[in-house]
Design a protein around this motif. Sequence first.
Motif, PDB file in Angstrom:
ATOM      1  N   LEU A  93       8.567  44.419 -51.742  1.00  0.00           N
ATOM      2  CA  LEU A  93       7.503  45.298 -51.283  1.00  0.00           C
ATOM      3  C   LEU A  93       7.789  45.830 -49.884  1.00  0.00           C
ATOM      4  O   LEU A  93       7.623  47.024 -49.608  1.00  0.00           O
ATOM      5  CB  LEU A  93       6.174  44.539 -51.300  1.00  0.00           C
ATOM      6  N   SER A  94       8.261  44.953 -49.000  1.00  0.00           N
ATOM      7  CA  SER A  94       8.545  45.382 -47.626  1.00  0.00           C
ATOM      8  C   SER A  94       9.679  46.400 -47.588  1.00  0.00           C
ATOM      9  O   SER A  94       9.661  47.338 -46.777  1.00  0.00           O
ATOM     10  CB  SER A  94       8.877  44.165 -46.756  1.00  0.00           C
ATOM     11  N   LEU A  95      10.659  46.237 -48.478  1.00  0.00           N
ATOM     12  CA  LEU A  95      11.774  47.185 -48.523  1.00  0.00           C
ATOM     13  C   LEU A  95      11.321  48.550 -49.040  1.00  0.00           C
ATOM     14  O   LEU A  95      11.731  49.595 -48.521  1.00  0.00           O
ATOM     15  CB  LEU A  95      12.896  46.620 -49.386  1.00  0.00           C
ATOM     16  N   PHE A  96      10.474  48.556 -50.044  1.00  0.00           N
ATOM     17  CA  PHE A  96       9.963  49.832 -50.557  1.00  0.00           C
ATOM     18  C   PHE A  96       9.087  50.520 -49.504  1.00  0.00           C
ATOM     19  O   PHE A  96       9.135  51.748 -49.353  1.00  0.00           O
ATOM     20  CB  PHE A  96       9.168  49.604 -51.846  1.00  0.00           C
ATOM     21  N   GLU A  97       8.299  49.730 -48.799  1.00  0.00           N
ATOM     22  CA  GLU A  97       7.460  50.306 -47.738  1.00  0.00           C
ATOM     23  C   GLU A  97       8.325  50.908 -46.631  1.00  0.00           C
ATOM     24  O   GLU A  97       8.010  51.973 -46.084  1.00  0.00           O
ATOM     25  CB  GLU A  97       6.535  49.229 -47.177  1.00  0.00           C
ATOM     26  N   ARG A  98       9.414  50.230 -46.326  1.00  0.00           N
ATOM     27  CA  ARG A  98      10.315  50.737 -45.296  1.00  0.00           C
ATOM     28  C   ARG A  98      10.989  52.039 -45.747  1.00  0.00           C
ATOM     29  O   ARG A  98      11.147  52.977 -44.954  1.00  0.00           O
ATOM     30  CB  ARG A  98      11.371  49.680 -44.958  1.00  0.00           C
ATOM     31  N   ALA A  99      11.348  52.097 -47.036  1.00  0.00           N
ATOM     32  CA  ALA A  99      11.954  53.310 -47.575  1.00  0.00           C
ATOM     33  C   ALA A  99      10.976  54.483 -47.502  1.00  0.00           C
ATOM     34  O   ALA A  99      11.353  55.602 -47.141  1.00  0.00           O
ATOM     35  CB  ALA A  99      12.392  53.081 -49.021  1.00  0.00           C
ATOM     36  N   ALA A 100       9.701  54.219 -47.828  1.00  0.00           N
ATOM     37  CA  ALA A 100       8.687  55.272 -47.792  1.00  0.00           C
ATOM     38  C   ALA A 100       8.375  55.709 -46.367  1.00  0.00           C
ATOM     39  O   ALA A 100       7.995  56.859 -46.139  1.00  0.00           O
ATOM     40  CB  ALA A 100       7.423  54.783 -48.487  1.00  0.00           C
ATOM     41  N   LYS A 101       8.542  54.817 -45.412  1.00  0.00           N
ATOM     42  CA  LYS A 101       8.310  55.185 -44.013  1.00  0.00           C
ATOM     43  C   LYS A 101       9.382  56.158 -43.540  1.00  0.00           C
ATOM     44  O   LYS A 101       9.100  57.107 -42.793  1.00  0.00           O
ATOM     45  CB  LYS A 101       8.308  53.930 -43.136  1.00  0.00           C
ATOM     46  N   THR A 122       5.852  53.828 -56.669  1.00  0.00           N
ATOM     47  CA  THR A 122       5.769  53.249 -58.012  1.00  0.00           C
ATOM     48  C   THR A 122       6.207  51.788 -57.991  1.00  0.00           C
ATOM     49  O   THR A 122       5.546  50.908 -58.551  1.00  0.00           O
ATOM     50  CB  THR A 122       6.637  54.041 -58.998  1.00  0.00           C
ATOM     51  N   GLU A 123       7.333  51.533 -57.315  1.00  0.00           N
ATOM     52  CA  GLU A 123       7.831  50.156 -57.271  1.00  0.00           C
ATOM     53  C   GLU A 123       6.936  49.260 -56.405  1.00  0.00           C
ATOM     54  O   GLU A 123       6.834  48.064 -56.645  1.00  0.00           O
ATOM     55  CB  GLU A 123       9.270  50.135 -56.766  1.00  0.00           C
ATOM     56  N   MET A 124       6.273  49.843 -55.405  1.00  0.00           N
ATOM     57  CA  MET A 124       5.280  49.070 -54.663  1.00  0.00           C
ATOM     58  C   MET A 124       4.183  48.597 -55.613  1.00  0.00           C
ATOM     59  O   MET A 124       3.700  47.452 -55.519  1.00  0.00           O
ATOM     60  CB  MET A 124       4.646  49.926 -53.559  1.00  0.00           C
ATOM     61  N   GLY A 125       3.789  49.481 -56.515  1.00  0.00           N
ATOM     62  CA  GLY A 125       2.772  49.110 -57.494  1.00  0.00           C
ATOM     63  C   GLY A 125       3.215  47.950 -58.353  1.00  0.00           C
ATOM     64  O   GLY A 125       2.434  47.018 -58.628  1.00  0.00           O
ATOM     65  N   VAL A 126       4.474  47.969 -58.778  1.00  0.00           N
ATOM     66  CA  VAL A 126       5.014  46.866 -59.585  1.00  0.00           C
ATOM     67  C   VAL A 126       4.985  45.565 -58.789  1.00  0.00           C
ATOM     68  O   VAL A 126       4.554  44.519 -59.280  1.00  0.00           O
ATOM     69  CB  VAL A 126       6.445  47.188 -60.044  1.00  0.00           C
ATOM     70  N   ALA A 127       5.452  45.618 -57.540  1.00  0.00           N
ATOM     71  CA  ALA A 127       5.485  44.417 -56.704  1.00  0.00           C
ATOM     72  C   ALA A 127       4.076  43.890 -56.446  1.00  0.00           C
ATOM     73  O   ALA A 127       3.819  42.678 -56.542  1.00  0.00           O
ATOM     74  CB  ALA A 127       6.192  44.723 -55.381  1.00  0.00           C
ATOM     75  N   HIS A 128       3.134  44.774 -56.124  1.00  0.00           N
ATOM     76  CA  HIS A 128       1.750  44.352 -55.895  1.00  0.00           C
ATOM     77  C   HIS A 128       1.173  43.675 -57.139  1.00  0.00           C
ATOM     78  O   HIS A 128       0.466  42.665 -57.029  1.00  0.00           O
ATOM     79  CB  HIS A 128       0.887  45.558 -55.538  1.00  0.00           C
ATOM     80  N   GLN A 129       1.469  44.217 -58.302  1.00  0.00           N
ATOM     81  CA  GLN A 129       0.923  43.643 -59.531  1.00  0.00           C
ATOM     82  C   GLN A 129       1.452  42.233 -59.745  1.00  0.00           C
ATOM     83  O   GLN A 129       0.708  41.324 -60.132  1.00  0.00           O
ATOM     84  CB  GLN A 129       1.273  44.535 -60.719  1.00  0.00           C
ATOM     85  N   LYS A 147      -3.603  51.563 -56.403  1.00  0.00           N
ATOM     86  CA  LYS A 147      -3.585  52.535 -55.316  1.00  0.00           C
ATOM     87  C   LYS A 147      -2.180  53.125 -55.134  1.00  0.00           C
ATOM     88  O   LYS A 147      -2.013  54.342 -54.975  1.00  0.00           O
ATOM     89  CB  LYS A 147      -4.040  51.863 -54.022  1.00  0.00           C
ATOM     90  N   ALA A 148      -1.159  52.268 -55.185  1.00  0.00           N
ATOM     91  CA  ALA A 148       0.219  52.731 -55.010  1.00  0.00           C
ATOM     92  C   ALA A 148       0.647  53.629 -56.166  1.00  0.00           C
ATOM     93  O   ALA A 148       1.296  54.665 -55.959  1.00  0.00           O
ATOM     94  CB  ALA A 148       1.158  51.534 -54.882  1.00  0.00           C
ATOM     95  N   LEU A 149       0.295  53.255 -57.388  1.00  0.00           N
ATOM     96  CA  LEU A 149       0.675  54.062 -58.544  1.00  0.00           C
ATOM     97  C   LEU A 149      -0.036  55.408 -58.529  1.00  0.00           C
ATOM     98  O   LEU A 149       0.565  56.443 -58.854  1.00  0.00           O
ATOM     99  CB  LEU A 149       0.357  53.303 -59.831  1.00  0.00           C
ATOM    100  N   ARG A 150      -1.311  55.416 -58.153  1.00  0.00           N
ATOM    101  CA  ARG A 150      -2.034  56.686 -58.080  1.00  0.00           C
ATOM    102  C   ARG A 150      -1.422  57.589 -57.001  1.00  0.00           C
ATOM    103  O   ARG A 150      -1.348  58.810 -57.181  1.00  0.00           O
ATOM    104  CB  ARG A 150      -3.516  56.434 -57.798  1.00  0.00           C
ATOM    105  N   LYS A 151      -0.978  56.997 -55.917  1.00  0.00           N
ATOM    106  CA  LYS A 151      -0.347  57.786 -54.852  1.00  0.00           C
ATOM    107  C   LYS A 151       0.963  58.387 -55.351  1.00  0.00           C
ATOM    108  O   LYS A 151       1.285  59.543 -55.062  1.00  0.00           O
ATOM    109  CB  LYS A 151      -0.099  56.908 -53.626  1.00  0.00           C
ATOM    110  N   SER A 152       1.716  57.614 -56.138  1.00  0.00           N
ATOM    111  CA  SER A 152       2.961  58.123 -56.695  1.00  0.00           C
ATOM    112  C   SER A 152       2.702  59.297 -57.633  1.00  0.00           C
ATOM    113  O   SER A 152       3.419  60.304 -57.604  1.00  0.00           O
ATOM    114  CB  SER A 152       3.690  57.006 -57.449  1.00  0.00           C
ATOM    115  N   VAL A 153       1.665  59.161 -58.465  1.00  0.00           N
ATOM    116  CA  VAL A 153       1.307  60.251 -59.385  1.00  0.00           C
ATOM    117  C   VAL A 153       0.923  61.498 -58.604  1.00  0.00           C
ATOM    118  O   VAL A 153       1.363  62.615 -58.910  1.00  0.00           O
ATOM    119  CB  VAL A 153       0.149  59.812 -60.307  1.00  0.00           C
ATOM    120  N   GLU A 154       0.122  61.316 -57.574  1.00  0.00           N
ATOM    121  CA  GLU A 154      -0.324  62.449 -56.764  1.00  0.00           C
ATOM    122  C   GLU A 154       0.849  63.116 -56.045  1.00  0.00           C
ATOM    123  O   GLU A 154       0.979  64.346 -56.043  1.00  0.00           O
ATOM    124  CB  GLU A 154      -1.365  61.975 -55.749  1.00  0.00           C
ATOM    125  N   MET A 155       1.722  62.299 -55.447  1.00  0.00           N
ATOM    126  CA  MET A 155       2.837  62.844 -54.681  1.00  0.00           C
ATOM    127  C   MET A 155       3.828  63.587 -55.565  1.00  0.00           C
ATOM    128  O   MET A 155       4.452  64.561 -55.141  1.00  0.00           O
ATOM    129  CB  MET A 155       3.543  61.722 -53.925  1.00  0.00           C
TER     130      MET A 155
END
Length: 343
Positions: free
Chosen positions: A165-173, A183-190, A200-208
């Motif tokens: 999760l921290s790596l995906f967040e860093r990539a998105a930053k 999307t992968e943040m959503g998987v990790a959170h689940q 929330k993460a998956l909906r953001k991916s869909v929107e983006m």
Amino acid sequence: MSRQRELCRPVTGICCLAMLVIGAVAQSSGIGAGLSISGYVRDEDNHQPLKGATLELMGTSGSTASPSVMSGITGEFRFSGLVSGDYRILAHEKGFDPVTVNVTLGATSLSSVSVGLRPTETSDAIGPGDAISAHQLSVPERARDDFDKGMKVLIAPQPDYRRALSLFERAAKVFPDYYEAYTEMGVAHQHLGEGAEAEKALRKSVEMSASRYPDALFLLSEMLNDEGRFADGEGFARQCVQQDDSLWSCDLELARALAGLKRPTEAEAAAAKASELNPANAKTFLVLGNIHIQERKYQAVVQDFDAYLKLDPTGPASDSVRASQAQARRALEKQLSAVPQPH
């Protein structure tokens, strides 16, 4: 939802409708119990999942050891009903060089087997109008590196979901438009039991991605269906089908949503399409069976569950399926006995 990304849901009695096993990932063990080999197919160059790849399992003699399967939307695959021994996995997909992976199955099932396919040098060039591909090409190297590291941690034999999760967040930053990372943040959170954050993460991916990224659409639909929020699940599943009507996973989630909304005729059509796209997928027959229960087509229920048990005789839902099938047979007998006999 898991990276064996789909949630395990048990099939219960004959009256339990629509809340189905959609991708159970528990593995059976023991030499005599029936073993399985599961894992993921990925692009060797960018580590992205490859959906729709064909995989065959061969024994040491060269004979077919299990029916061929197609990788799912997250690249997942599974061969079941196996015995201990040496096997070869043959994988091929259009635009990629075929590959063979040798595996040894001991006394326990194998999971997280990695199958990497490398694009052929003659693959068609990416068209300038392909928005998704253009987006992928615009990802900075630093962000892609963090994303790839996150994926390796996420699908490791012993995953570290918090680290991923921290790596995906860093990539998105580094790259704020990196909807694949969300999307992968959503998987990790689940996996971490953080359902609200996953949604929330998956909906953001869909929107983006302007609803053009099938992975996010599928996973969000699956999550909503698992929670019984079928109306929302239907919407995202339909968008997923619109993006790529060759993805059986999208049609399967659409069938689940429609079954949950008590619209069995539409649900049956969607599930039938999923079965046509991937006839070796056992999960589809669970969905069809429950749809046919709604329609009181008990002969079809028996046939659906027969098809499931042939494909996955020792899977985590097999005992429940056999019990439900027995109830369907009894219901069929009553149904037939109520039909007036000609004199």
